[in-house]
Design an enzyme around this catalytic site. Structure first.
Site, mmCIF file in Angstrom:
data_model
loop_
_atom_site.group_PDB
_atom_site.id
_atom_site.type_symbol
_atom_site.label_atom_id
_atom_site.label_comp_id
_atom_site.label_asym_id
_atom_site.label_seq_id
_atom_site.Cartn_x
_atom_site.Cartn_y
_atom_site.Cartn_z
ATOM 1 N N GLY A 19 52.491 25.062 101.209
ATOM 2 C CA GLY A 19 52.369 25.200 102.644
ATOM 3 C C GLY A 19 51.325 26.218 103.049
ATOM 4 O O GLY A 19 50.629 26.054 104.057
ATOM 5 N N SER A 20 51.192 27.276 102.263
ATOM 6 C CA SER A 20 50.202 28.311 102.585
ATOM 7 C C SER A 20 48.786 27.750 102.540
ATOM 8 O O SER A 20 47.947 28.074 103.385
ATOM 9 C CB SER A 20 50.333 29.498 101.627
ATOM 10 O OG SER A 20 51.544 30.189 101.837
ATOM 11 N N ASN A 64 60.904 31.189 110.162
ATOM 12 C CA ASN A 64 61.557 31.268 108.863
ATOM 13 C C ASN A 64 62.589 32.384 108.764
ATOM 14 O O ASN A 64 63.445 32.363 107.883
ATOM 15 C CB ASN A 64 60.517 31.457 107.760
ATOM 16 C CG ASN A 64 59.541 32.576 108.064
ATOM 17 O OD1 ASN A 64 58.892 32.574 109.102
ATOM 18 N ND2 ASN A 64 59.421 33.532 107.160
ATOM 19 N N GLN A 113 59.363 25.331 107.645
ATOM 20 C CA GLN A 113 60.813 25.479 107.732
ATOM 21 C C GLN A 113 61.481 24.310 108.448
ATOM 22 O O GLN A 113 62.688 24.113 108.319
ATOM 23 C CB GLN A 113 61.162 26.778 108.468
ATOM 24 C CG GLN A 113 60.896 28.038 107.678
ATOM 25 C CD GLN A 113 61.824 28.215 106.492
ATOM 26 O OE1 GLN A 113 62.976 27.802 106.525
ATOM 27 N NE2 GLN A 113 61.342 28.850 105.440
ATOM 28 N N SER A 147 55.930 21.970 103.088
ATOM 29 C CA SER A 147 56.011 22.427 101.702
ATOM 30 C C SER A 147 57.261 21.860 101.045
ATOM 31 O O SER A 147 58.362 21.968 101.585
ATOM 32 C CB SER A 147 56.042 23.954 101.654
ATOM 33 O OG SER A 147 56.072 24.425 100.325
ATOM 34 N N HIS A 167 59.197 22.634 98.463
ATOM 35 C CA HIS A 167 60.338 23.395 97.944
ATOM 36 C C HIS A 167 61.271 23.899 99.036
ATOM 37 O O HIS A 167 62.302 24.498 98.743
ATOM 38 C CB HIS A 167 59.856 24.550 97.061
ATOM 39 C CG HIS A 167 59.283 25.723 97.805
ATOM 40 N ND1 HIS A 167 59.950 26.923 97.919
ATOM 41 C CD2 HIS A 167 58.105 25.874 98.455
ATOM 42 C CE1 HIS A 167 59.207 27.774 98.598
ATOM 43 N NE2 HIS A 167 58.092 27.163 98.937
ATOM 44 N N THR A 175 42.255 17.770 90.954
ATOM 45 C CA THR A 175 43.045 16.673 90.410
ATOM 46 C C THR A 175 44.448 16.681 91.017
ATOM 47 O O THR A 175 45.095 17.721 91.085
ATOM 48 C CB THR A 175 43.149 16.786 88.877
ATOM 49 O OG1 THR A 175 41.824 16.766 88.321
ATOM 50 C CG2 THR A 175 43.967 15.643 88.296
ATOM 51 N N CYS A 216 58.313 36.032 101.156
ATOM 52 C CA CYS A 216 56.969 36.481 100.797
ATOM 53 C C CYS A 216 56.757 37.962 101.084
ATOM 54 O O CYS A 216 55.791 38.546 100.636
ATOM 55 C CB CYS A 216 55.930 35.650 101.541
ATOM 56 S SG CYS A 216 56.009 33.896 101.131
#
Length: 392
Positions: free
Chosen positions: A75-76, A156, A184, A204, A206, A242, A331
């Site tokens: 996501g970042s 978040n 989120q 994202s 995860h 890739t 983070c």
């Protein structure tokens, strides 16, 4: 801890466990389609088919077209691409002003700070006591040289769901591109990219029980930020590197599962959230951070400040009782500074330092909600008794 089965994991806003169906598809991708998706032979075509299928799954989940989905490493990266790619594109036209909020994830805030060092000007909008950005403030901040507005879909830390539709309408009115960090929100609340006035949206894997290390950026057809990664023609020439085949398959599978069960999932999470919120509001000197209206808050989010009970001490004592929670965003958890989000909603430093975030996931049950309440009943008084600031 001797028996890990007893651990109650309540930090799902930081990351989630990989769903079994996502893991199964990743293993198949890693053990089967060994070719490079960009290669022009049968083994490569097999890998490309998996990427194309994953892209279609993601597009369907957020009501976009496959051509509008671009896979990233996280996501970042998606945030960085949307923000820096737009800023550098419009800088050539003399537009070097950007608008964001003061409660964004650091992927957005640090991108803005990097651009400021390049000579861009950034307006950081304030939020109210519940963390809401005012669409009127967005409109007032837009200038002729504004290149981009970026406001997160949901916070978040305190769970606030921003008025994205209204903010996007303001941006459309003024012809300014609008990006939202929806990391989120995706997989937690319904998202319809073609119904929303959003030009770019980050997600994202995860955060919704997919693997770590893979994300995506939705880019509306006709919107073309400059490339962020150069080096190859992957992702239709827009993002080099890739393709992370297993990650893409895992992301798509997890997102499809999350969206297919979204109504049931939201209801379950909200019941646990509301149970904990109701319980802690009966405790002495506790302040809930974020919206009290559950419809305007992420269904899995609880954030509260416990006067004179330092957050790190609460976390350690909860961990000793088998409960994993957070004192802020993952983070920034290594920082001694209080959360920028909590300070932005008006909390003084000493109260911001006494805050706890609990975030439920699909694996949690009402027993877990009751367990964390029982644990808080024990640890909050214990921490307070050691504090010179506590006056019962």
């Amino acid at each position: 801890m001797e028996n890990m089965e007893k651990v109650v994991y309540l930090d799902n806003a930081a990351t989630t466990a990989c769903a079994p169906e996502a893991l199964e598809m990743m293993v198949k991708a890693l053990s089967g389609a060994c070719g490079n998706p960009s290669s022009h032979y049968s083994v490569g075509y097999e890998a490309k088919e998996l990427v194309d299928t994953g892209r279609a799954q993601v597009a369907k989940a957020i009501n976009a077209t496959p051509a509008e989905i671009f896979f990233t490493s996280c996501g970042s990266e998606a945030d960085n691409w949307a923000i820096k790619g737009t800023a550098h594109k419009f800088a050539k036209q003399g537009k070097k002003h950007l608008i964001t909020s003061c409660i964004e994830h650091h992927a957005v805030l640090h991108s803005m700070q990097a651009l400021e060092r390049e000579g861009f000007e950034v307006t950081y909008l304030p939020v109210d006591a519940e963390g809401f950005v005012s669409p009127a403030d967005v409109e007032a901040a837009i200038r002729p040289d504004t290149a981009l507005v970026t406001i997160m879909f949901a916070n978040n830390e305190i769970g606030t769901i921003e008025p994205i539709e209204e903010i996007g309408a303001v941006c459309r009115k003024h012809g300014v591109w609008f990006h939202t960090d929806a990391v989120q929100a995706v997989g937690a609340v319904p998202i319809d990219c073609h119904a929303l006035p959003v030009d770019m949206l980050s997600l994202s894997a995860h955060k919704f029980n997919g693997p770590k290390g893979v994300g995506a950026l939705y880019i509306r057809r006709g919107v073309m930020p400059l490339n962020f990664l150069d080096g190859g023609a992957q992702e239709r020439g827009r993002r080099a590197g890739t393709e992370n085949l297993a990650g893409i398959v895992g992301l798509a599978t997890a997102l499809e599962a999350a969206v297919n069960s979204l109504d049931e999932k939201r209801a379950r999470l909200a019941r646990m959230r509301d149970y904990v919120l109701e319980h802690i509001q009966k405790m002495p000197q506790v302040k809930v951070n974020g919206p009290l209206d559950g419809s305007k808050r992420l269904p899995n989010n609880v954030n509260a400040s416990f006067t004179a009970a330092e957050g790190e001490s609460l976390l350690l004592m909860l961990d000793m009782r088998g409960v994993c929670a957070s004192s802020g965003s993952a983070c920034a958890s290594g920082s001694l500074d209080p959360s920028h989000v909590l300070l932005s909603i008006g909390l003084p430093h000493e109260i911001a330092h006494c805050s706890l975030r609990i975030s439920f996931g699909v694996q949690n049950t009402m027993d877990d909600a009751k367990a964390v309440c029982d644990a808080l009943d024990e640890v909050v008084p214990a921490v307070r008794q050691r504090s010179p600031l506590w006056r019962a």
